[in-house]
Design a protein around this motif. Structure first.
Motif, short mmCIF file in Angstrom:
data_model
loop_
_atom_site.label_atom_id
_atom_site.label_comp_id
_atom_site.label_asym_id
_atom_site.label_seq_id
_atom_site.Cartn_x
_atom_site.Cartn_y
_atom_site.Cartn_z
N HIS A 164 90.12 -14.29 15.79
CA HIS A 164 89.89 -15.62 16.36
C HIS A 164 90.86 -15.79 17.53
O HIS A 164 92.04 -15.47 17.41
CB HIS A 164 90.17 -16.72 15.33
CG HIS A 164 90.20 -18.09 15.94
ND1 HIS A 164 89.06 -18.75 16.34
CD2 HIS A 164 91.22 -18.90 16.25
CE1 HIS A 164 89.39 -19.92 16.86
NE2 HIS A 164 90.70 -20.03 16.82
N TYR A 198 81.03 -23.15 26.51
CA TYR A 198 80.04 -22.98 25.44
C TYR A 198 78.69 -22.54 26.02
O TYR A 198 78.10 -21.56 25.55
CB TYR A 198 79.91 -24.29 24.68
CG TYR A 198 78.92 -24.27 23.55
CD1 TYR A 198 79.24 -23.67 22.34
CD2 TYR A 198 77.69 -24.90 23.68
CE1 TYR A 198 78.33 -23.68 21.29
CE2 TYR A 198 76.78 -24.92 22.63
CZ TYR A 198 77.10 -24.31 21.44
OH TYR A 198 76.20 -24.32 20.40
N ARG A 202 76.89 -16.09 20.31
CA ARG A 202 76.15 -16.84 19.29
C ARG A 202 76.92 -18.09 18.91
O ARG A 202 78.14 -18.06 18.77
CB ARG A 202 75.93 -15.96 18.05
CG ARG A 202 75.09 -14.73 18.35
CD ARG A 202 74.78 -13.92 17.10
NE ARG A 202 75.86 -13.85 16.12
CZ ARG A 202 76.70 -12.83 15.99
NH1 ARG A 202 76.61 -11.78 16.77
NH2 ARG A 202 77.63 -12.85 15.05
N ASP A 203 76.19 -19.18 18.73
CA ASP A 203 76.79 -20.45 18.36
C ASP A 203 77.60 -20.32 17.07
O ASP A 203 77.14 -19.74 16.10
CB ASP A 203 75.70 -21.50 18.17
CG ASP A 203 76.24 -22.78 17.57
OD1 ASP A 203 77.18 -23.36 18.16
OD2 ASP A 203 75.75 -23.18 16.50
N ASN A 204 78.81 -20.88 17.09
CA ASN A 204 79.63 -20.94 15.88
C ASN A 204 80.30 -22.32 15.78
O ASN A 204 81.27 -22.48 15.07
CB ASN A 204 80.69 -19.82 15.87
CG ASN A 204 81.23 -19.57 14.48
OD1 ASN A 204 80.53 -19.73 13.49
ND2 ASN A 204 82.49 -19.19 14.41
N GLY A 205 79.77 -23.28 16.54
CA GLY A 205 80.30 -24.65 16.52
C GLY A 205 80.16 -25.28 17.88
O GLY A 205 80.91 -24.98 18.79
N PHE A 228 83.00 -23.33 19.61
CA PHE A 228 83.18 -21.97 19.10
C PHE A 228 81.93 -21.14 19.35
O PHE A 228 80.81 -21.62 19.16
CB PHE A 228 83.41 -21.99 17.58
CG PHE A 228 84.64 -22.74 17.16
CD1 PHE A 228 85.84 -22.07 16.96
CD2 PHE A 228 84.59 -24.10 16.93
CE1 PHE A 228 86.97 -22.76 16.54
CE2 PHE A 228 85.72 -24.79 16.51
CZ PHE A 228 86.90 -24.12 16.32
N VAL A 229 82.13 -19.89 19.76
CA VAL A 229 81.04 -18.93 19.87
C VAL A 229 81.51 -17.60 19.27
O VAL A 229 82.71 -17.33 19.22
CB VAL A 229 80.58 -18.69 21.33
CG1 VAL A 229 80.00 -19.96 21.93
CG2 VAL A 229 81.72 -18.17 22.18
N LEU A 230 80.56 -16.80 18.85
CA LEU A 230 80.86 -15.45 18.40
C LEU A 230 80.53 -14.50 19.54
O LEU A 230 79.44 -14.57 20.12
CB LEU A 230 80.03 -15.10 17.16
CG LEU A 230 80.27 -15.99 15.94
CD1 LEU A 230 79.33 -15.60 14.80
CD2 LEU A 230 81.72 -15.94 15.49
N GLY A 285 81.38 -10.21 17.11
CA GLY A 285 81.54 -11.17 16.03
C GLY A 285 82.88 -11.88 16.02
O GLY A 285 83.19 -12.62 15.09
N ASN A 302 85.47 -14.73 16.79
CA ASN A 302 85.32 -16.17 16.93
C ASN A 302 86.14 -16.64 18.13
O ASN A 302 87.36 -16.61 18.10
CB ASN A 302 85.81 -16.86 15.64
CG ASN A 302 85.53 -18.33 15.64
OD1 ASN A 302 84.64 -18.82 16.32
ND2 ASN A 302 86.30 -19.05 14.85
N GLU A 333 87.07 -19.59 20.91
CA GLU A 333 87.10 -21.04 21.01
C GLU A 333 87.66 -21.47 22.37
O GLU A 333 88.55 -20.83 22.91
CB GLU A 333 88.02 -21.58 19.90
CG GLU A 333 88.25 -23.06 19.91
CD GLU A 333 89.24 -23.49 18.83
OE1 GLU A 333 89.33 -24.71 18.60
OE2 GLU A 333 89.93 -22.63 18.25
#
Length: 142
Positions: A72, A87, A96-99, A114-116, A120, A122, A124
């Motif tokens: 992260h 974003y 990919r969307d993560n928030g 957050f995106v991946l 993968g 994380n 921010e």
């Protein structure tokens, strides 16, 4: 105080492309070229990079299906608008969307997205007024 960090990735070219696009709204550009490692930093006219992307294994040691540790990382954004731009740019670059952008319950004033990334990780972008972040024009803080 952290001077720089390195993120290990499976596909350096893909990750460099992703981060070049995703971090552009935050003022980051590719600066240090230590191929295959590339350093990114704020476009401030200096050679200093604080974020590096490097292969998960040393050159010649890559193995198919090699596990890459998930990390992260949070990049400071100058405004909520920059969080939104990060974003959108990251999603357009294949993240990919993560928030989605918005306030977080961590404490008052924390606003992030957050995106991946392709591996993968994380990633921010955050404006955190509790720790001295700038307030955007016409935007109320939480």
């Amino acid at each position: 105080m952290i001077d720089h960090m390195t993120l290990r990735v499976r596909d350096v070219a893909r990750s460099i492309d992703f981060y070049a696009k995703a971090l552009a709204p935050l003022g980051y550009v590719a600066k240090a070229h230590h191929e295959p490692t590339i350093g990114f930093g704020v476009d401030d006219g200096t050679a200093h990079s604080d974020f590096y992307v490097s292969p998960a294994a040393e050159t010649g040691e890559e193995q198919a299906g090699a596990v890459c540790p998930v990390t992260h990382i949070a990049f400071l954004a100058p405004s909520r608008e920059a969080v939104h731009a990060f974003y959108e740019a990251a999603l357009a670059a294949g993240g990919r969307d993560n928030g989605a952008p918005g306030p977080r319950p961590y404490h008052p004033g924390y606003y992030s997205a957050f995106v991946l990334d392709p591996d993968g990780n994380n990633v921010e972008a955050v404006v955190d007024w509790a720790h001295g972040g700038a307030v955007s024009e016409g935007v109320e803080t939480e």
